[in-house]
Design an enzyme around this catalytic site. Sequence first.
Site, PDB file in Angstrom:
ATOM      1  N   GLY A 305       0.748  -1.255   0.078  1.00 24.49           N
ATOM      2  CA  GLY A 305      -0.063  -0.043   0.029  1.00 24.49           C
ATOM      3  C   GLY A 305       0.876   1.161   0.049  1.00 24.49           C
ATOM      4  O   GLY A 305       0.969   1.821  -0.933  1.00 24.49           O
ATOM      5  N   ARG A 306       1.609   1.595   1.173  1.00 23.05           N
ATOM      6  CA  ARG A 306       2.465   2.497   1.354  1.00 23.05           C
ATOM      7  C   ARG A 306       3.585   2.595   0.132  1.00 23.05           C
ATOM      8  O   ARG A 306       3.876   3.583  -0.424  1.00 23.05           O
ATOM      9  CB  ARG A 306       3.159   2.411   2.624  1.00 23.05           C
ATOM     10  CG  ARG A 306       4.262   3.632   2.678  1.00 23.05           C
ATOM     11  CD  ARG A 306       5.256   2.837   3.946  1.00 23.05           C
ATOM     12  NE  ARG A 306       4.707   2.272   5.047  1.00 23.05           N
ATOM     13  CZ  ARG A 306       4.139   2.799   6.073  1.00 23.05           C
ATOM     14  NH1 ARG A 306       4.227   4.104   6.378  1.00 23.05           N
ATOM     15  NH2 ARG A 306       3.697   2.119   7.337  1.00 23.05           N
ATOM     16  N   ARG A 342       0.535  11.203  11.734  1.00 24.62           N
ATOM     17  CA  ARG A 342       1.723  10.142  11.689  1.00 24.62           C
ATOM     18  C   ARG A 342       2.840  10.503  12.550  1.00 24.62           C
ATOM     19  O   ARG A 342       3.548   9.782  13.314  1.00 24.62           O
ATOM     20  CB  ARG A 342       2.135   9.623  10.365  1.00 24.62           C
ATOM     21  CG  ARG A 342       1.117   9.178   9.478  1.00 24.62           C
ATOM     22  CD  ARG A 342       1.302   8.646   8.081  1.00 24.62           C
ATOM     23  NE  ARG A 342       2.354   7.430   8.396  1.00 24.62           N
ATOM     24  CZ  ARG A 342       3.699   7.480   7.955  1.00 24.62           C
ATOM     25  NH1 ARG A 342       4.094   8.429   7.354  1.00 24.62           N
ATOM     26  NH2 ARG A 342       4.389   6.329   8.169  1.00 24.62           N
ATOM     27  N   CYS A 373      -4.238  22.639  18.277  1.00 22.11           N
ATOM     28  CA  CYS A 373      -4.115  23.008  19.773  1.00 22.11           C
ATOM     29  C   CYS A 373      -3.644  21.920  20.387  1.00 22.11           C
ATOM     30  O   CYS A 373      -4.209  21.217  21.355  1.00 22.11           O
ATOM     31  CB  CYS A 373      -5.628  23.612  20.630  1.00 22.11           C
ATOM     32  SG  CYS A 373      -6.259  25.325  19.884  1.00 22.11           S
ATOM     33  N   GLU A 374      -2.506  21.425  20.117  1.00 23.70           N
ATOM     34  CA  GLU A 374      -1.615  20.304  20.715  1.00 23.70           C
ATOM     35  C   GLU A 374      -0.182  20.572  20.650  1.00 23.70           C
ATOM     36  O   GLU A 374       0.063  20.935  19.602  1.00 23.70           O
ATOM     37  CB  GLU A 374      -2.086  18.926  20.134  1.00 23.70           C
ATOM     38  CG  GLU A 374      -3.394  18.549  20.189  1.00 23.70           C
ATOM     39  CD  GLU A 374      -4.021  18.028  21.466  1.00 23.70           C
ATOM     40  OE1 GLU A 374      -3.079  17.552  22.244  1.00 23.70           O
ATOM     41  OE2 GLU A 374      -5.197  17.924  21.405  1.00 23.70           O
TER      42      GLU A 374
END
Length: 446
Positions: A305-306, A342, A373-374
């Site tokens: 996939g990747r 990720r 906001c993290e």
Amino acid sequence: MTITALPEVPARADDLSIWPASTTPLPHGGLAVGGISLTEIAERFDTPAYVLDEGEVRERCRTYRSAFPDSAADVLYAAKAFLSRAMVRWVREEGLGLDVCSAGELELAVTAGFPPERIVLHGNAKSPRDIEAALRLGVGRIVIDSPSEIARIAAGIGATGHQKVMVRVVPGVSAGGHAKIRTGTDDQKFGLSPADGSVQQAVARILGQSQLELTGLHCHIGSQITTVDSYLVALRRMVQLMADIHAAHGVVLPELDMGGGHGIAYRPGEPALDLTALARMLRTELVANCAAAGLAVPRLMVEPGRAIAGPAGVALYRVLAVKHTGEKVFVAVDGGMSDNPRPALYGVRYAPRLVGRHSTAGSRTTTVVGRHCEAGDILAADVDLPGDIHPGDLLAVPVAGAYQLSMASGYNMVGRPPVIAVHKGTARVLVRRETLDDFRSRDIGN
């Protein structure tokens, strides 16, 4: 959209090693992908945006088909990496099968014209809707991940129906770039283990259901794997299990799915899995181990996939702010963890690049952060960017085609970016930008 060809300028060979093969440098610090200037794309479609090179996707499909020819193997594109109707068409036209993990992925693929018999359904916790859709649409294989699925699938088929199934096995192999993406050992949620007899029990139950046809075994040992050795260990254990099943039940299973997890480079100089070596060594090991066990060689299946979608994508961001805090320089952009979780999930590192202007300033260690906001909303920590980077600049992040839009969220109601396909000097929208109207239309309470 067609762009007039622009003159190329020299660049160091390693500068673009992880970018799509069609990437070319342009004057004044620009880059083109698929014959289209990234600056032009940002101006026309706004940012943040994903750019997907159709030619790169197709070429990577062809590379897999060449390494694993039709005569001996099936290549199934892992839809969870990225799926759209256009991606379904590209994969179908290049001769690959498809593996899906939900009714949503399955129905999108089938309604976009993908043959259901070339689709495999996965999932450690398949919902009633997942199983219903698979049986209704005639999916090629269902991979059984837990004992309860056996009765549920058989009941859904009915007394006279028929469904091909596989069993997901935990081969006891630990592989992958991070603990959160290692799936081949007994301490995670996927599959059934031979060590405690659960695989053997599941096989016996399936063989006792006349509606179910057991076609083979499946395993997936992890993701972002860059060496072949772990695949070979897993293959040996899978063949031994197939031999044990033959000894116990007299059944020769015709298929063996070794999953995916094929690693790619996210930054220049990082290792990537050698696909040619993988294909050659898997085949050699499979033939030798089957001969030793007295088994016919099963048809091999792999699920990249990747490795197909990832290197074909580029993410574009506009710089909103530059902040100097002590020794650190923070460059804040108009996207972040809502369009690429990720780095926050398992520490992936990217190599962003300033595009659209040429800087003569020296480089400076910089941390590219998002707008959410993290404190953990970091897209690229400690990367070298020009010391004069400022608001309004355009940053491009390569290897952005997999597990970004498919994992994107609605955090802070920012809206997910569009996907823009580029190919031979044209650009078109595959997936439109999520808007405030989309959020409002889903909110029906008062």
